[in-house]
Design an enzyme around this catalytic site. Structure first.
Site, mmCIF file in Angstrom:
data_model
loop_
_atom_site.group_PDB
_atom_site.id
_atom_site.type_symbol
_atom_site.label_atom_id
_atom_site.label_comp_id
_atom_site.label_asym_id
_atom_site.label_seq_id
_atom_site.Cartn_x
_atom_site.Cartn_y
_atom_site.Cartn_z
ATOM 1 N N CYS A 36 0.723 -0.827 0.041
ATOM 2 C CA CYS A 36 -0.392 0.525 -0.060
ATOM 3 C C CYS A 36 0.775 1.356 0.060
ATOM 4 O O CYS A 36 1.633 1.460 -0.968
ATOM 5 C CB CYS A 36 -0.596 0.248 1.232
ATOM 6 S SG CYS A 36 -2.578 1.513 1.186
ATOM 7 N N HIS B 137 -4.019 -4.876 0.171
ATOM 8 C CA HIS B 137 -3.308 -5.632 1.276
ATOM 9 C C HIS B 137 -3.612 -6.504 1.371
ATOM 10 O O HIS B 137 -4.338 -7.424 1.377
ATOM 11 C CB HIS B 137 -4.472 -5.079 2.300
ATOM 12 C CG HIS B 137 -4.386 -3.727 3.145
ATOM 13 N ND1 HIS B 137 -3.784 -3.212 3.914
ATOM 14 C CD2 HIS B 137 -3.944 -2.612 1.987
ATOM 15 C CE1 HIS B 137 -3.177 -1.656 4.312
ATOM 16 N NE2 HIS B 137 -3.612 -1.702 3.302
ATOM 17 N N GLU C 218 -2.562 -9.553 3.155
ATOM 18 C CA GLU C 218 -3.227 -9.952 4.419
ATOM 19 C C GLU C 218 -4.694 -9.918 5.212
ATOM 20 O O GLU C 218 -5.029 -10.552 5.191
ATOM 21 C CB GLU C 218 -2.375 -9.137 5.655
ATOM 22 C CG GLU C 218 -2.948 -8.142 6.333
ATOM 23 C CD GLU C 218 -2.614 -7.196 5.181
ATOM 24 O OE1 GLU C 218 -3.008 -5.848 5.122
ATOM 25 O OE2 GLU C 218 -2.003 -6.808 4.050
#
Length: 354
Positions: free
Chosen positions: A243, A324, A326
């Site tokens: 990001c 993202h 994750e």
């Protein structure tokens, strides 16, 4: 019942119901996510913003601390069509103003048409339209929050999984989500979390296998120290970024970034890998994007607007993602990014090796 007011940069002042009292100001943005409100509200990337949920009911499965991405709520205020008591009580305990019972569809449409805008909020028994407009008048542009990194970063180095058998990661904390650390620890990495303004000597003391620039809020141009680390070590130590980290790395390597009209915030952003043609759904939260990649190759793009979602350089040992991987909240389609980082580390020569 009207006991809250939302003053907008476009001149409107919208009536609402106070759910957590207080006054606040920030950049008004929206997320399309319909689950994961706990993760979104504790995401440091929302620092200095007022978060509007486009989904009408927020809080229908309670509040559980184990889902938090940091140790506090980061948006300056929260706007929703309806907040449950659990979420309202949580936000009040955090001192974060919250309002509901207003037309969030109209707010989202306004942001889509005019872009993210400055906003002021006054909520509670003593709230007035004038108070909300006073907050609006004091609201700064996101790029003017030059110290925003200090608001979200660790103050000193922290170590996670000190006994791990995997690579040593120097994670530069520009506002890192907890799930990034978790994803690296799950791969048995030793994660050394450094402050956003870490100096080269801090990195040298770790002797890491990779320098990882995290996500975070605001304008990447305000993270000069992280960019200096990229400039100092690129080509010698592998680099990864998520990001804001992608934006910082791109700028350090001759690229450019720009502010988006209303950003990408949600859990259903389609991203295409340009090498395989495969499309995956991603979780995103950012208001800036890379406009020119500099020395890096664009390897993934957003299907909706063609903005760069992945940058890489085999020669320099760099891999970044704008979304993202994750997740939390969101789909887990892209968790393999962390495996790609480990593979890049294994393929690279150890710094200072013969």
């Amino acid at each position: 019942m009207t006991d809250a007011y939302v003053a907008l940069e476009d001149g409107r002042t919208v009536e609402a119901r106070a759910r957590a009292p207080g006054r606040s100001r920030g950049e008004l943005v929206f997320t399309t996510a319909y689950t994961g409100y706990e993760e979104s509200l504790t995401d440091p990337s929302y620092e200095e913003q007022i978060l509007t949920f486009s989904y009408p009911l927020i809080g229908n499965y309670g509040v559980r601390e184990e889902r938090f991405e940091s140790d506090r709520v980061h948006p300056r205020a929260v706007v929703a069509r309806e907040l449950t008591e659990d979420v309202a009580e949580w936000l009040e305990s955090e001192g974060v103003p919250a309002v509901d019972h207003l037309d969030t569809r109209d707010l989202v449409t306004g942001i889509r048409e005019q872009g993210a805008m400055k906003c002021g909020i006054a909520a509670g028994p003593d709230a007035t339209p004038e108070a909300a407009r006073e907050e609006l008048a004091e609201c700064k542009e996101m790029s003017d929050h030059t110290d925003i990194g200090a608001q979200v970063s660790v103050d000193e180095q922290l170590t996670h999984n000190a006994d791990g058998d995997g690579p040593t990661v120097a994670l530069v904390d520009c506002g890192a989500k907890g799930s990034i650390v978790d994803s690296l620890v799950e791969r048995d990495a030793v994660v050394e979390v450094l402050p956003y303004d870490a100096a080269p000597e801090d990195v040298e003391a770790i002797d890491p296998d990779v320098i990882f620039i995290s996500n975070g809020p605001g304008d990447p141009k305000n993270f000069e120290a992280a960019a200096d680390l990229v400039d100092e070590y690129v080509g010698d130590v592998p680099m990864a970024g998520i990001c804001l980290g992608q934006q910082v790395i791109a700028e350090a390597l001759g690229g450019e970034t720009e502010k988006m009209e209303f950003g990408h915030r949600g859990v259903n952003q389609p991203v295409q890998d340009l090498r395989t043609g495969k499309v995956v759904m991603t979780t995103q939260n950012h208001g800036y994007t890379v406009s020119e990649p500099g020395e890096l190759e664009v390897t993934q793009k957003n299907v909706n607007d063609d903005t760069p979602e992945g940058l890489e350089s085999d020669e320099l040992g760099v891999i970044t993602r704008q979304y993202h991987p994750e997740a939390n909240p969101g789909p887990h389609d892209t968790l393999g990014f962390f495996d790609d980082v480990v593979e890049m580390i294994e393929a690279a020569p150890k710094p200072n090796a013969d």
